[in-house]
Design a protein around this motif. Structure first.
Motif, PDB file in Angstrom:
ATOM      1  N   LEU A  91       0.810  -1.078  -0.161  1.00 29.20           N
ATOM      2  CA  LEU A  91      -0.156  -0.112  -0.026  1.00 29.20           C
ATOM      3  C   LEU A  91       0.802   1.277   0.140  1.00 29.20           C
ATOM      4  N   VAL A  92       1.875   1.451   0.969  1.00 27.58           N
ATOM      5  CA  VAL A  92       2.593   2.395   0.976  1.00 27.58           C
ATOM      6  C   VAL A  92       3.622   2.693  -0.127  1.00 27.58           C
ATOM      7  N   ARG A  93       3.931   1.517  -0.804  1.00 27.92           N
ATOM      8  CA  ARG A  93       4.816   1.807  -1.921  1.00 27.92           C
ATOM      9  C   ARG A  93       3.905   2.270  -3.035  1.00 27.92           C
ATOM     10  N   TRP A  94       2.687   2.133  -3.211  1.00 29.10           N
ATOM     11  CA  TRP A  94       1.945   2.580  -4.191  1.00 29.10           C
ATOM     12  C   TRP A  94       1.491   4.046  -3.917  1.00 29.10           C
ATOM     13  N   GLN A  95       1.277   4.355  -2.626  1.00 32.07           N
ATOM     14  CA  GLN A  95       1.175   5.646  -2.353  1.00 32.07           C
ATOM     15  C   GLN A  95       1.882   6.634  -2.505  1.00 32.07           C
ATOM     16  N   VAL A  96       3.144   6.334  -2.172  1.00 33.48           N
ATOM     17  CA  VAL A  96       4.291   6.964  -2.451  1.00 33.48           C
ATOM     18  C   VAL A  96       4.442   7.479  -3.579  1.00 33.48           C
ATOM     19  N   GLY A  97       4.256   6.467  -4.744  1.00 32.55           N
ATOM     20  CA  GLY A  97       4.573   6.810  -6.097  1.00 32.55           C
ATOM     21  C   GLY A  97       3.125   7.656  -6.890  1.00 32.55           C
ATOM     22  N   ALA A  98       2.316   7.379  -6.083  1.00 29.81           N
ATOM     23  CA  ALA A  98       0.905   8.067  -6.750  1.00 29.81           C
ATOM     24  C   ALA A  98       0.610   9.526  -6.191  1.00 29.81           C
ATOM     25  N   SER A  99       1.119   9.695  -5.015  1.00 28.38           N
ATOM     26  CA  SER A  99       0.799  10.926  -4.258  1.00 28.38           C
ATOM     27  C   SER A  99       1.776  12.126  -4.886  1.00 28.38           C
ATOM     28  N   ALA A 100       1.091  13.397  -5.129  1.00 23.25           N
ATOM     29  CA  ALA A 100       1.998  14.445  -5.355  1.00 23.25           C
ATOM     30  C   ALA A 100       2.423  14.853  -4.209  1.00 23.25           C
ATOM     31  N   CYS A 101       2.374  14.372  -2.856  1.00 26.48           N
ATOM     32  CA  CYS A 101       2.932  14.726  -1.711  1.00 26.48           C
ATOM     33  C   CYS A 101       4.153  14.142  -1.269  1.00 26.48           C
ATOM     34  N   GLY A 102       5.351  14.645  -1.774  1.00 25.62           N
ATOM     35  CA  GLY A 102       6.642  13.809  -1.244  1.00 25.62           C
ATOM     36  C   GLY A 102       7.508  14.580  -0.389  1.00 25.62           C
ATOM     37  N   VAL A 103       8.689  14.863  -0.677  1.00 26.90           N
ATOM     38  CA  VAL A 103       9.844  15.510   0.202  1.00 26.90           C
ATOM     39  C   VAL A 103       9.358  16.920   0.444  1.00 26.90           C
ATOM     40  N   GLY A 104       9.230  17.129   1.803  1.00 27.19           N
ATOM     41  CA  GLY A 104       9.028  18.442   2.319  1.00 27.19           C
ATOM     42  C   GLY A 104       7.550  18.840   2.318  1.00 27.19           C
ATOM     43  N   SER A 105       6.815  17.962   1.875  1.00 27.18           N
ATOM     44  CA  SER A 105       5.270  18.260   1.880  1.00 27.18           C
ATOM     45  C   SER A 105       4.787  17.993   3.532  1.00 27.18           C
ATOM     46  N   ARG A 106       3.604  18.434   3.671  1.00 28.28           N
ATOM     47  CA  ARG A 106       3.167  18.349   5.101  1.00 28.28           C
ATOM     48  C   ARG A 106       1.729  17.623   5.222  1.00 28.28           C
ATOM     49  N   THR A 107       1.666  16.438   6.036  1.00 28.76           N
ATOM     50  CA  THR A 107       0.434  15.864   5.981  1.00 28.76           C
ATOM     51  C   THR A 107       0.171  15.925   7.453  1.00 28.76           C
ATOM     52  N   LEU A 108      -1.190  16.139   7.527  1.00 29.97           N
ATOM     53  CA  LEU A 108      -1.928  15.993   9.197  1.00 29.97           C
ATOM     54  C   LEU A 108      -1.901  14.708   9.707  1.00 29.97           C
ATOM     55  N   GLN A 109      -1.612  14.345  10.728  1.00 30.97           N
ATOM     56  CA  GLN A 109      -1.889  13.213  11.710  1.00 30.97           C
ATOM     57  C   GLN A 109      -3.125  13.157  12.140  1.00 30.97           C
ATOM     58  N   TYR A 110      -4.032  12.747  11.245  1.00 29.93           N
ATOM     59  CA  TYR A 110      -5.600  13.174  11.845  1.00 29.93           C
ATOM     60  C   TYR A 110      -6.178  11.774  12.484  1.00 29.93           C
ATOM     61  N   GLY A 111      -5.547  10.714  11.682  1.00 30.36           N
ATOM     62  CA  GLY A 111      -6.470   9.564  12.291  1.00 30.36           C
ATOM     63  C   GLY A 111      -6.387   9.121  13.680  1.00 30.36           C
ATOM     64  N   ALA A 112      -7.013   8.323  14.181  1.00 27.80           N
ATOM     65  CA  ALA A 112      -6.869   7.717  15.408  1.00 27.80           C
ATOM     66  C   ALA A 112      -5.864   6.566  15.225  1.00 27.80           C
ATOM     67  N   ILE A 113      -4.725   6.387  16.284  1.00 26.11           N
ATOM     68  CA  ILE A 113      -3.800   5.233  16.074  1.00 26.11           C
ATOM     69  C   ILE A 113      -4.408   4.237  15.801  1.00 26.11           C
ATOM     70  N   SER A 114      -5.598   3.715  16.465  1.00 29.41           N
ATOM     71  CA  SER A 114      -6.182   2.415  16.192  1.00 29.41           C
ATOM     72  C   SER A 114      -6.909   2.130  14.921  1.00 29.41           C
ATOM     73  N   PHE A 115      -7.120   3.258  14.191  1.00 30.31           N
ATOM     74  CA  PHE A 115      -7.782   3.293  12.873  1.00 30.31           C
ATOM     75  C   PHE A 115      -6.732   2.977  11.748  1.00 30.31           C
ATOM     76  N   ASP A 116      -6.951   2.023  10.708  1.00 30.62           N
ATOM     77  CA  ASP A 116      -5.976   1.725   9.918  1.00 30.62           C
ATOM     78  C   ASP A 116      -5.489   2.579   9.148  1.00 30.62           C
ATOM     79  N   VAL A 117      -6.290   3.706   8.771  1.00 27.43           N
ATOM     80  CA  VAL A 117      -6.084   4.942   7.978  1.00 27.43           C
ATOM     81  C   VAL A 117      -4.847   5.757   8.685  1.00 27.43           C
ATOM     82  N   ALA A 118      -4.639   5.698  10.007  1.00 32.09           N
ATOM     83  CA  ALA A 118      -3.716   6.290  10.738  1.00 32.09           C
ATOM     84  C   ALA A 118      -2.438   5.783  10.039  1.00 32.09           C
TER      85      ALA A 118
END
Length: 519
Positions: free
Chosen positions: A179-206
């Protein structure tokens, strides 16, 4: 490491490569500190080596119980670097529920802050305390830690159980890495971009947002619970911190949409909004919001805990063209989707069937529950010895292969972004001494207006608010019925089973949110 390059078989290897390539880039920001990638790698190594020195070995279950902070994320990485399987615990859940997860998983170690682990070490478990602010410390450098085998377990997440008890899903490193391999390649957000750590840690999306950001050299910006519960404060934080990407359930997106008019979005730097966890609805308000964010893409993800996110559908540039219920898209690389009829045959294009997922992200199944694993994880129809997961969701395939999501095929429902099974709520409700029989259903449309409604046959003079308070001590808030009706008898089908269709009709026609003691 260039943006989009991911050569490791585990997220540990990918994050290590990012730390080597971008040691001075900010990896985590919270209100107390900023950690660079070099610091993240060093501090997580210290935790990993401490765990190893205290007897944690490959495959052991280690629980993580910490508040939203840089320490939570460092602890997460440290546990899996030790070769252990991490069990993330949401410390806002009732203690009795968390203790049940610890007992069921067999976790012998709890990692977290001193006050968050203290309630769980009285039963003979050990604890490993994470400092709130990093710096200094011992000379451990992680030289003894090696990258886990991709076949090893990475995390254990609890989901609502059909038997009335939660069940845990064990995901291997190879699955989350795909999943992460695909996400890294598909996303426009890479080095230096900022992602909000929004998901609860017990939720797989986090875990998706955390690992995908760390593997690409981006920055995770932590949000505290008070801010997260207030959509205006969340918007202001995203603008102030120049957030580029946010993952969130549809109900969370709806809460942001509802207050967007109160916020000046002119300074927003959002590039990707990624909803998941429940069916996306493109409302007029959502379309208006996205028109105000012309540089931002809305990307619909789908996937149960048993497979994590496995399909993706980016919506087009013109919100006016979006359908009210957009599709869930096509499987990401390494996964396959089957839409099967009641006889287990592929449903024709345009026909409704049940959705099954096969491929790299199918988890190992339910922890210590072989019967339930065998029931839901089945041989794939095209052979090759692969397994597929029976999602219980209804779907329809279009001519181009795109999948439409059409709701649940069983009694499992989603409320406020959380998947749950009604049997678990009913099991807890039935345990109350004043409740003789009960049935729980949902009322309202998918999304922010959906609530749980309970019907109980009870003794005279039952205090329904006291019953709900009792449930709050044992269940997360999203599993506590918003409405509780007392009835003389529950509807039944001829076989004597609970008539859930009739129960749903009763909830929709007799529901009054302000009156939870209606008889």
């Amino acid at each position: 490491m260039k943006h989009g390059e991911f050569t490791s078989g585990t997220v540990v290897g990918a994050i290590g490569a990012a730390a080597a390539a971008y040691p001075d880039e900010p990896a985590i920001v919270d209100e107390a500190q900023t950690l660079s990638y070099a610091e993240l790698w060093r501090e997580s190594a210290r935790i990993g080596e401490r765990l190893r020195a205290r007897g944690v070995t490959t495959g052991d279950i280690v629980a993580l119980a910490a508040e939203r902070s840089a320490a939570l994320l460092v602890g997460l990485l440290g546990i899996i670097r030790a070769g252990a399987v991490v069990l993330p615990l949401d410390v806002t859940y009732p203690r009795a529920r968390l203790r049940m997860m610890l007992d069921d998983s067999g976790a012998a170690m709890v990692v977290g802050h001193a006050h968050t682990v203290e309630p769980f070490v009285s039963d003979g478990r050990e604890s490993c305390i994470i400092p709130r602010v990093f710096g200094g410390g011992d000379d451990l450098d992680g030289d003894t830690l090696t990258e886990p085998d991709p076949a090893y377990g990475c995390y254990l997440l609890y989901t609502s159980g059909s038997t009335g008890r939660p069940k845990a899903v064990l995901m291997p490193h190879a699955g989350i890495a795909n999943l992460v391999r695909w996400q890294v390649g598909a996303s426009a957000c890479g080095v230096g971009s900022r992602t909000l750590q929004y998901g609860a840690i017990s939720f797989d999306v986090a875990l998706q947002e955390i690992f995908a950001t760390m593997a690409s050299g981006g920055t995770l910006v932590c949000i505290d619970d008070e801010t997260r519960r207030n959509p205006v404060l969340t918007w202001n934080l995203m603008i102030r911190e120049e957030i580029n990407r946010i993952y969130l359930p549809y109900v969370g997106l709806q809460s942001l949409v509802m207050v967007a008019d109160e916020v000046d979005l002119g300074a927003a730097r959002l590039r990707e909004i990624i909803p998941g966890g429940e069916q996306l609805q493109c409302t007029r308000a959502l379309r208006d919001l996205m028109r105000r964010l012309p540089d931002c893409r809305l990307i619909n993800h789908y996937g149960p805990v048993e497979t994590h996110a496995v399909t993706c559908h980016p919506l087009g540039a013109d919100p006016a063209q979006w359908p009210s219920l957009p599709p869930i898209g096509v499987p990401i690389p390494g996964n396959r989707a089957y839409v099967l009829d009641d006889d287990g045959r592929e449903a024709p294009v345009g026909e409704i069937g049940e959705l099954y997922i096969a491929g790299a992200q199918v988890s190992y199944g339910y922890w210590r529950q072989p019967d339930q694993t065998a029931e839901r994880f089945l041989p794939a129809p095209d052979g090759h010895g692969e397994r597929m997961y029976r999602t219980g969701d209804l779907a329809r395939r279009r001519d181009d292969g795109t999948l439409d999501f059409l709701g649940r095929a069983d009694d499992q429902v989603k409320v406020r972004g959380f998947r749950l099974e009604l049997a678990e709520v009913e099991a807890e409700l039935s345990d109350h001494p004043d409740v003789r029989a009960c049935g729980v259903t949902v009322a309202g449309d998918e999304g922010i207006d959906r609530i749980l409604v309970a019907f109980v046959v009870a003794g005279e003079g039952i205090d329904t608010e006291a019953v709900r308070d009792d449930l709050r001590a044992r269940l997360p808030e999203h599993m506590v019925p918003a409405v509780l009706h007392v009835v003389d008898a529950l509807p039944q089908v001829p076989s004597g089973k609970l008539d859930r269709r009739r129960l749903r009709v009763m909830a929709e026609t007799g529901m009054t949110v302000v009156d939870s003691t209606s008889h």
